[in-house]
Structure formats: C-alpha cells, structure tokens
Design a protein around this motif. Structure first.
Motif, PDB file in Angstrom:
ATOM      1  N   ILE A 196       6.408   2.455   3.118  1.00  0.00           N
ATOM      2  CA  ILE A 196       6.570   3.503   4.132  1.00  0.00           C
ATOM      3  C   ILE A 196       6.191   4.868   3.537  1.00  0.00           C
ATOM      4  O   ILE A 196       5.479   5.657   4.160  1.00  0.00           O
ATOM      5  N   VAL A 197       6.627   5.086   2.293  1.00  0.00           N
ATOM      6  CA  VAL A 197       6.290   6.354   1.638  1.00  0.00           C
ATOM      7  C   VAL A 197       4.779   6.475   1.471  1.00  0.00           C
ATOM      8  O   VAL A 197       4.168   7.508   1.766  1.00  0.00           O
ATOM      9  N   ARG A 198       4.162   5.369   1.030  1.00  0.00           N
ATOM     10  CA  ARG A 198       2.713   5.379   0.811  1.00  0.00           C
ATOM     11  C   ARG A 198       1.959   5.627   2.129  1.00  0.00           C
ATOM     12  O   ARG A 198       1.017   6.422   2.186  1.00  0.00           O
ATOM     13  N   LEU A 199       2.398   4.969   3.175  1.00  0.00           N
ATOM     14  CA  LEU A 199       1.742   5.152   4.473  1.00  0.00           C
ATOM     15  C   LEU A 199       1.936   6.576   4.972  1.00  0.00           C
ATOM     16  O   LEU A 199       1.040   7.166   5.580  1.00  0.00           O
ATOM     17  N   PHE A 200       3.130   7.122   4.712  1.00  0.00           N
ATOM     18  CA  PHE A 200       3.389   8.502   5.133  1.00  0.00           C
ATOM     19  C   PHE A 200       2.382   9.450   4.473  1.00  0.00           C
ATOM     20  O   PHE A 200       1.817  10.325   5.119  1.00  0.00           O
ATOM     21  N   SER A 201       2.152   9.216   3.179  1.00  0.00           N
ATOM     22  CA  SER A 201       1.218  10.114   2.498  1.00  0.00           C
ATOM     23  C   SER A 201      -0.215   9.878   2.976  1.00  0.00           C
ATOM     24  O   SER A 201      -0.993  10.805   3.116  1.00  0.00           O
ATOM     25  N   LEU A 202      -0.569   8.610   3.250  1.00  0.00           N
ATOM     26  CA  LEU A 202      -1.942   8.317   3.696  1.00  0.00           C
ATOM     27  C   LEU A 202      -2.193   8.816   5.109  1.00  0.00           C
ATOM     28  O   LEU A 202      -3.223   9.403   5.408  1.00  0.00           O
TER      29      LEU A 202
END
Lengths: 491, 617
Positions: free
Chosen positions: B29-35
């Motif tokens: 979720i964190v990674r997708l948020f940044s992407l």
C-alpha cells in the motif's frame, strides 16, 4: 451418516466466495489486458480471455471433484503422489521441449502443462503427512533434515529445468516449519543473510555520478560490519544478559572508532573500511575472551555469527557474479538501483511502473488503460497482470484488491488454526506460505520492490496450469477443513 | 502446564504469520501510494508512450488585392515519406527511376535520415520525410506505382500559389522555422513553416490560424490503434484569416514590368487612405522561386545576386531626396513667412555661399517667384531661403540652433527622419541631423547656413526612403495630412489597426499648398517633368536627382494625379539613370495612366515601349 449430512454445511463458503471473486476479477482483468481496441468480442475462444474462460470452467470441475473425494484419501496418497511427482519432474527435464531455455512444459495433446505447478501440491501433501506422523519433532535433527529434504528435493529438480522462479517458491515452506516449532532464529538469520548480501552488493559498488572519482572506501563492508556488531550485541543481551560483556563490546568499539577517526583525520590513507574491519575484529576478540572467562558457549556462538557476517560479506560479490546467471544478476541490480537500462532489461520494470503510476488515485477506468492495451507492458496478462489493475483501477482499486487478497490469506491462516488434525493444519500453512510468496514476489516485482522473478499471481494471471494447480491446492484444503470435526487424528 | 506453554508458543507463531501477511500488505500500500499518488511523472511518461499527438494544420489565410482579386492561395504539395521498418524487399532501383534520382542520391538521403544529429526525430517505426514537396505531376507518377514500394507513402501539405508572379518581396515567403523561432514561440514545432518575410511574416499570427490536434493511440511498435477517447479530446484547427491588400495587383505587375532591367523602386499610394497601391522594388523576381523544393537553392542565388533583388528598396533604400525636397522647403518657408508666392529672387547659374564657392544651377530666366522656382527646380532660390531662415532671423529664433530645430520639427512632421511605420518588416529610418550633431561636428558657433547649404536642395546630410517621398506626394495632394502608408486594408473581416486610420496633420496652411501645387503642375506642363504629360489627366509632380557617390545619379520623380481630386500619389526611383526627367517621369506617368485609365493611350505606346526595353545593367 450424521457427518455426511453436515458436510455441505461444514464447507467454508466464505473462502469459496473469495476464490470465486478473485478468479472472476482475474478473468475480467485478463479480458482488459488482452483487449484490442479493434477487436473487443467478449467471448472469443481464440483469444486469451476466451481460453481462460475454458480453464476456469475446467477448474470448477476440478474443484467439485476434489470436494467429492474422501478427505482421508489425500493423507493416504501423499507419499505415492510425491514420489510420482518427483519422477515426473525428472522426466520432464529430458522430454520437455526447449522453451526460452527452460525445460518445464509438457505437451498433452492440445494442452500444455507445467508439472512444477503441481509439484507444489505434492510437496505440501507429503510435508503435511510426514510432519504429522506420530512422534515427529523438529527438535529431532533427523526429522528436521528429512523435512528439509522433502521441501528442497523438488526445488533442486526444478532449478535443473531452468525454472528458478518456480523453485524459489519452496523456500516459502520454511514458514510452515516455523509454525510447527522451528526456531524463529532461523528465519531471522535467513533475513539477515539476505540483508548483508544486499548491503554489500548495493553499497560496495555505488554508481558514480558523471565525473565523480571512485572512492577506495567499501561502504557495503562498513555497513555490514557495523550492523553485524549491533546485532551481535542484541544477541548477547537476549541470550546471556551479561551486562559486563555488553559494556566491554561498546567500550572497545568506541575506542577503535575514536582512535580510527583521529587517525583518519591525520592520515587519510587510513580508510573507514579498515576501521570497521578492526572494530569487527576486536568485537570478536572480546567475545572469545568472555567465552573463556565465563565458560559459556553462547559467546562462542555469537562469535561464529560475526565470522559468518565476515564470510558472507567477503563472498557476496563472488557469489553474485559466479552463481547467478547474467539475466538474474541484472534483475537484482535493477531493483538495487545499480543499473538503469530503460530500453533493455529494465524495460519491463520501468514500463510496469509507468502503467501503475499513470493510474493515479482513481485509475483510468475499466478497459481504458492505454499502457497495457498498447502492449507497452510485456507479459501483461500473465506475470505483469497487476499493471492492468493498477492502471485501470488506480490507487483505490489496487489497495482494495490487495486488502481482499490479504483478507483471503488471513482467512486461510484462521482456517488452518482451527484444524484439529496436524495434517490439515500443516497443509493449510503450506498453502498460505505458497500464496504469500507468489503474492509478495509478483506484486513486488511489478512495483519495483523485488527483482523480476517470473511467477504468476494466483487466480489472476492467465494460464491453465497455474489456475488448476492453485484450485486443486485450495479446494483440497477446503475439503480437509470441511471434515475437521470428523477426523481426530493425533495432534 | 507444559501444554499451556506449548499453546502460548503456537499462538505467538500464529500471530507472527498474520503479522507477516499484514506487513506485506502495508508495504504494497505504501509503495502504491508513492507510485500512484505522490509521483505524477508516470502520467506524462504514459502519455508520451501511448499518445501520438497528430497536428492538424489549418489552411493558411488567402491574400486578395484591393479589387478582390485573389493574389495568393494555397496549393497542395506532396512530401514523399518513408517508414524504414516497413521497407521489406525494397526495389531501390525502380524507386530511383520513378523519382528521377540516382542510387547514390537515394543512399545519401537514407544516411541523412538515419543520422540522428541531422534528424533528431529519427525512428524506424515512424514516417520520415524522404523528399519534401514534390509537384502534383511527380505525385501523379509516383501514385500509380506506390504499391510496389512498401514503406513509402505520400503526405499532403500546403504551399503558396500566386495568381501573378508579382510582389514577391511585398508578400514575402514561407520557410521552415529556425531554431531561434522555435525557442521564441511555443506554437511552432520543428518542421513547421511560417512567414519569414514581408506580409507573410508581418501578419503571421492572423494568417496561420490555430493548429488543431488529433490524439491517436500508438502501440509499443509505433503502430496506430485508433483515436483516443473516440476523438473527444481532439481540437479542431481554426483556419487562418484572409488578408485584403491595398495593392492593385495589375498595377503592381505593370510596374514590375516597367522596371525590368532597372534598379530602383516605385511606391504608389492612395493619398486619402494611405493605402499602398503598388510597391515595386526592382529588380523583382518570381515569388514561385521561393516555394517548394528549390527554395533554399533559389534563395541563395537571389541573396548573392549583385543587383540585390532581396533588398526591398521602397522601404529599405535611403537616398538623398534631391530636388523633391524643394517642395518641403517651399512649404516651410511660406509657413514661417520667409517666402510668399511672389517673393522674387535672382539666379544666374547658381548661388554663391562664399566668395568663391557656389551651388550651381542650370540656366533659366531670372529673377523668379516661388512657383517658377519649383517649375524650373531652381537651386539658388532655396539656398536663399535656408540662409534667411537660419542666419537672418535671429530676432525670431534666437540662435541658429533654434532656427534649425524649428525647421527640423517641420521636416519630422512631414514623415521624414523616423521610419513611417508601414506594416512591413524592416523599414528603415531616414536621416535628418539634429542641431546638436552639427554642434558636435562644427562647434556651437562654428556653423551657419552656408555650412549645411546642401540640405536646402535635398542633398548633404539628408536621406529618405522612396516610401517617405511617396508620402510627401500624398500629403501635398491631401493639402496637409497623411495616413501612415500601409499594405493591408482588412484582416479577415476586421479593419486594420487604428494607427493606420488616423490622419497625421502637417502644420502648413492650405493656401501654401496651393502655391506648391501650382509649381508642380507647371513642372509637368512645361517644366522639368514635361515628358510626363498624359492626355486627359492633369497631374502634378517634381523631378529630382539624387547624387550618387558610387556612380551615375539616381533619377527621381514624385507626384500625384489628378490635380483636382488626387487618386494616386507616387514616387519613382531609377538608380544610376542620370537626370530625373528622362526615366523616372515617363515611368511615373505610365503608372498613373495605367491606374486611372486602366490602359495606355495609343499616343504614348512609343514611350511605353522605350521604358520597357531600357536596361541599365
């Protein structure tokens, strides 16, 4: 006969519902991924989504068959099935045609089947049966060794088929061993191994900015040694509670670093790399002294850990360059940011991140993704299928999908824990471990967290073998779960 | 007890497993948020990947002459395009035959296309220009055989077409945008064409219209997969505005014909409106030379031609105004009360401004009044005038500087000095010195009328463009005002800038103009310009001769007609042709006759023939 009447009530319909949801969502995503702006028939048996529809139909048949078979059957045939699977895997090496260098696909008439997908199933059953035998204990070295053999024998054969990605899945079964009582330290040490490996690779070969002079310092070693010393101090604290030793370790390290810093200031030739090595040396020396003074072996074991850190650090580059194939090296380098090659090996990763990133918060809408439709993302309906989800459904849809998938896995853990038989529980944990590994590696690689390892996202990616394999595995567990009240085997 | 501990242990292991799953979930979720949320560069990357923004070029505005006749229109031209990836089994030899090129040309062109330095947009997948701008005939030949050449296709573009091969410099030409222009105006993309000179350049923004865009979807191989969003995001092109010129196309063409073989210029203005009826720079050239494939070759040839055909003489050439300037003097001197119509002054072959030095004059009767001084173009008359104003009226002006400044203000008020501000790029200023400049040269007390006596007869430190001289004729015809001369009279359906519609007052009383006009009429009837008489048209004019330090003098004539209701004011310069009367006067009179009568009287065909045949180089 009372049991038989209740059987359908005992089935965990929630899990089946989640399964159906994922498979259907998968099909719609495959339709979107293979969607052609010029040819958009919903049912087209020649197209990928048409074929997937057939695979799904057959999966339903498989699921029903699995549910109809008596649950004891799985326990009974586990060994035989495992043995047959091993034979089939070995045979596959020799009779399978060469597809992009891998010998893993078998042709059965119009079908192509990858035995590795089913090897997971056989291994799960075999491991569950072996570990649930009476008197099995992971504290028994012989038992532990045999259990490891069961797990890694198929993995080794699959590596021989040049399907390293599928073989890595078996590593996930270490989680089963952990749940069944293996010391958690093994997992921690495993994770530390990976960490040191990455640190050394990443920071010993920092990419240079244009015009920058290469530095003689090896920051990977410095980081690895410092973290190794800190971890060793944690171990000393946890396992000996010897405050004197901790103070001594801190003291000698302080002395080495202060002295080293002063020396470096006056003689820049004294590298921090050497200072870090010296601090590692004096730490080991301190531990050895404490071992002899207190006559406690634990200090020796911690010293061995530091020796391991040193050995692993020194070997990391060598292992990376000699053991891994070039394409695997590049995949790892790309994740570590050591190499950037947007047109070459980094292309897939770059394009999949563009696709997902361009989805934004709300996504472009179903069937409106441009990156996946126009083939910018490779393998868009198999290994990189998450790109379509990310592009068309955006952050909101992707997170929803991840939450549902996570809930599905946690539901399986819950089911595994409510089993009365060790066989069912161990099988259930094996299942969760496999799903978790696929989930982590697959979405990790498309979002650029993990290296590219070509394994599918269960129930979503296109492909008969993987869908059938996962369906059989899941429904076997649902079948076992439905029978949990009947079977009171040795726990 | 032991069971309980075991239970606790497995409970903690279960929780660890759940935690592991949750950690992976949170990590994603964190990674997708940044992407997807934090980083918005991916959107641009995706668009540049998948969207092919195809520019839709608007049709360029047409250009009409004052009578509504089409002067400049658009014609389709064809670029031969090539997609390298699709050139399988290409029959190079046959293709070269059809195109009329050698195999070496072909290979050279291919190498240029593949050279990323010369062709930064090179891609094997997208169309590249192989040969730009082939003619319709060549296109016909190629079209029949196109199916034999995979990877070759023809793209239509628009080039300019001219009804008559005239007014090349005035209209100007189109050319590919330069690096500088690309940087200055984001509207242009590499390879676009824009007006590079003349009206095409001056009115570029009106003529070019507004580009449209069609967003196409392009797959990973560069193939087009249809329209994005069914064309909902496309923008239609807005066609350019048509221009109407003040130029009379036939008069323009006739003037260019008369000026064949000569260097110089003709400027004809409608006095009341300031609209330019004809603006000829000689030698002229065919505007078609600067269209199409041969443009750069022809341009190079024109720009190295010693007769300077690209030099737009009417607005760029600075000549001494010569005797035409006596009209200016006559007006100022009257207004300042130095002359009246009947001021009689002597001239015996010149004016002595020192004991030994004189400004010469040709022989005529003496003494003479003001109109006669214009008729005979007497030099001495104006030298006296200048002396009286600068040296002998210190009671009125205080100093010579004061007197000169008054004089200079009049001259500027008549449109001399600064550029007039025609709607044409590159107009040059004239030259009228400041009194301070003379102070610098001669010292504050170091100069008097005799020092700068040449300017009284339009020589010396005076320069004016032919346009300024035509403007002089225009405001004399108007008896006291002019509008800034301009080429364009309508932009689309809009009238032109207010600056071109506002009259500029010249501070001279009407009655003084009458005296000057009387002199000019007599000059044509029996004076210096008598070769210019046109049957049925009473017209006024003044000859001039601009001294040329590099060779023979330039012949000048300016005038207007008809006298009572002026329709046309004109200035004619013929370089290196000697005395003004011989060439400039007949050419001007033919232009006037052509414009007013639309034809040349049979009695004057002989003169016309002589003018057409004469060549000075």
């Amino acid at each position: 006969m009372r049991h038989r009447e209740n059987k359908w009530k005992m089935i965990d319909w929630l899990t089946i519902g989640l399964y159906a949801m994922l498979v259907l969502f998968g099909w719609f995503t495959i339709y979107a991924a293979s969607y052609d702006f010029e040819n958009s028939a919903w049912i087209d048996m020649g197209a990928r989504h048409g074929k997937q529809l057939m695979w799904i139909g057959f999966s339903v048949v498989l699921a029903v068959v699995v549910m109809l078979i008596d649950s004891k059957f799985y326990n009974n045939v586990a060994y035989v099935f495992y043995a047959l699977m091993i034979v089939l895997l070995i045979l596959t090496i020799f009779i399978a045609p060469d597809i992009k260098g891998s010998h893993s696909w078998l042709r059965l008439g119009p079908l192509q089947i990858q035995p590795a997908e089913f090897a997971k199933y056989a291994t799960l059953l075999c491991l569950a049966k072996f570990m649930s035998t009476y008197g099995f204990s992971l504290q028994n070295r012989r038992n532990l060794l045999l259990a490891l053999c069961i797990v890694f024998l198929p993995a080794v054969i699959i590596i021989a088929q040049s399907e390293t990605g599928s073989a890595l899945v078996f590593v996930a079964l270490m989680l089963v061993l952990f749940r069944e009582g293996m010391n958690g330290l093994v997992l921690v040490l495993g994770a530390l191994c990976a960490l040191f490996f990455i640190l050394v690779l990443r920071y010993n070969n920092l990419p240079l900015a244009p015009g920058e002079q290469p530095t003689p310092e090896l920051y990977g070693f410095i980081l690895a040694f410092v973290i190794g010393i800190l971890v060793s101090m944690v171990f000393v604290h946890l396992y000996t509670r010897d405050k004197a030793c901790l103070r001594a370790m801190a003291g000698v390290n302080a002395v080495v670093w202060v002295a080293g810093g002063v020396l470096h200031y006056f003689y820049p030739a004294v590298l921090y790399t050497w200072i870090a090595a010296a601090s590692l040396g004096v730490t080991m020396l301190t531990l050895v002294v404490f071992m002899f003074v207190t006559r406690r072996k634990t200090f020796g074991v911690v010293t061995l850990f530091l020796v391991g850190v040193l050995a692993l650090s020194l070997c990391a580059d060598y292992a990376f360059n000699k053991v891994l194939a070039p394409h695997q090296q590049i995949r790892i380098k790309i994740v570590l940011g050591l190499e950037d090659d947007p047109q070459g090996a980094g292309y897939n990763v770059r394009q999949s991140q563009i696709a997902i990133g361009s989805g934004g918060v709300m996504g472009k809408g179903y069937l409106n993704g441009t990156q996946t439709k126009l083939n910018y993302v490779p393998e868009q309906d198999t290994d990189f299928i998450f790109c379509t989800i990310g592009e068309e459904h955006g952050f909101v849809g992707s997170v929803l999908f991840i939450v549902v998938y996570t809930f599905f896995m946690i539901r399986l853990i819950y089911l595994a824990e409510r089993q009365r038989s060790a066989f069912s529980r161990i099988y259930g944990y094996g299942l969760v471990s496999v799903f978790l590994f696929h989930f982590f590696i697959n979405i990790g690689m498309v979002t650029g967290i993990t290296p590219v390892i070509g394994i599918p996202l269960p129930f979503i990616s296109y492909g008969g073998s993987s869908l059938w394999g996962f369906t059989i595995m899941l429904f076997t567990f649902i079948r076992l779960d439905a029978n949990r009240m009947e079977v009171l085997q040795h726990s | 007890m032991k069971y309980k501990r075991k239970h606790q242990d497995s409970r903690s292991r279960q929780i660890t497993m759940v935690m592991l799953v949750l950690v992976v979930c949170v990590l994603f979720i964190v990674r997708l948020f940044s992407l997807q949320v934090l980083d918005d560069t991916y959107k641009d990357s995706a668009e540049s990947n998948a969207f092919l923004r195809k520019t839709i070029y608007p049709s360029r505005g047409l250009i009409y002459d004052r009578n509504g006749k089409l002067m400049v229109s658009n014609q389709p031209v064809y670029d031969v395009m090539v997609v390298l990836r699709e050139m399988a089994n290409f029959d190079t030899l046959a293709f070269c035959q059809v195109m009329g090129i050698t195999k070496m040309d072909f290979e050279e062109r291919m190498a240029d296309i593949k050279n990323r330095r010369k062709n930064p947009g090179y891609s094997r997948y997208t169309p590249q220009v192989f040969i730009p701008q082939i003619s319709y005939q060549d296109y016909g030949l190629l079209q029949e055989k196109l199916f034999r050449f995979p990877g070759i296709f023809v793209q239509q573009r628009v080039a300019r077409q001219y009804t008559l091969p005239c007014a090349a410099l005035q209209i100007g030409s189109l050319g590919e945008v330069t690096q500088k222009q690309l940087e200055a105006d984001a509207y242009y993309k590499r390879g676009d064409h824009k007006g590079q000179s003349g009206i095409e350049n001056q009115y570029e923004e009106a003529l070019r219209g507004q580009k449209g865009v069609e967003i196409l979807l392009r797959d990973v191989h560069g193939r087009i997969k249809g329209k994005y969003n069914d064309g909902a995001n496309d923008v239609a092109a807005v066609p350019g505005k048509n221009l109407t010129l003040g130029i009379d196309m036939e008069l323009q063409a006739y003037g260019e014909k008369l000026m064949q073989g000569k260097m110089g210029s003709i400027v004809a203005i409608e006095p009341k409106s300031g609209q330019i009826l004809a603006m000829i720079s000689a030698p002229s050239f065919d505007p078609n030379l600067l269209v199409g494939r041969e443009r750069s070759k022809n341009y190079a040839a024109l720009s190295t031609d010693p007769t300077k055909p690209l030099f737009n003489r009417p607005v760029m050439a600075q000549y001494p105004p010569g005797s035409t300037f006596k009209l200016v003097q006559a007006l100022i001197m009257q207004q300042e009360g130095i002359f009246t119509r009947n001021t009689l002054l002597p001239c015996y072959d010149g004016y002595y401004y020192t004991r030994t030095k004189k400004v010469g004059c040709h022989h005529h009767k003496s003494p003479i009044d003001l109109p006669t001084s214009i008729e005979t173009s007497c030099n001495a008359y104006y030298c006296y005038g200048m002396r009286r104003m600068l040296d002998e009226r210190l009671d009125k002006y205080g100093t010579i500087q004061g007197a000169y400044n008054v004089w200079r203000d009049y001259v500027f008020g008549m449109g001399f000095g600064d550029a007039l501000g025609i709607d044409y790029p590159g107009e040059k200023d004239g030259v009228v010195y400041r009194s301070s400049t003379y102070d610098k040269i001669y010292g504050k007390r170091g100069w008097k009328s005799s020092t700068i006596i040449s300017i009284s007869i339009g020589q010396g430190e005076l320069l004016a463009t032919p346009l300024q001289i035509a403007n002089l004729a225009a405001f004399i015809a108007n008896k006291g005002y002019y509008k800034i001369p301009h080429l364009v009279t309508m932009v689309g359906n809009d009238s032109i800038d207010i600056a071109y519609r506002t009259p500029h007052k010249v501070e001279i009383k009407d009655k003084y103009f009458d005296v000057v006009i009387e002199g000019m009429a007599r000059a044509v009837k029996k004076g210096t310009a008598r070769f210019g008489q046109i049957p049925g048209i009473e017209f006024c004019g003044k000859t001039g001769t601009a001294q040329n330090p590099h060779g023979d003098d330039h012949s000048i004539f300016m005038g207007f007609a008809p006298m009572d209701n002026p329709q046309i004011a004109i200035s004619v310069y013929v370089e290196n042709s000697g005395f003004g009367a011989t060439w400039a006067v007949p050419i001007a009179s033919l232009m006037i006759e052509k414009y007013l009568h639309r034809s040349i009287d049979s009695s004057r065909v002989e003169i016309e023939k002589r003018m057409l045949e004469k060549s000075f180089y």
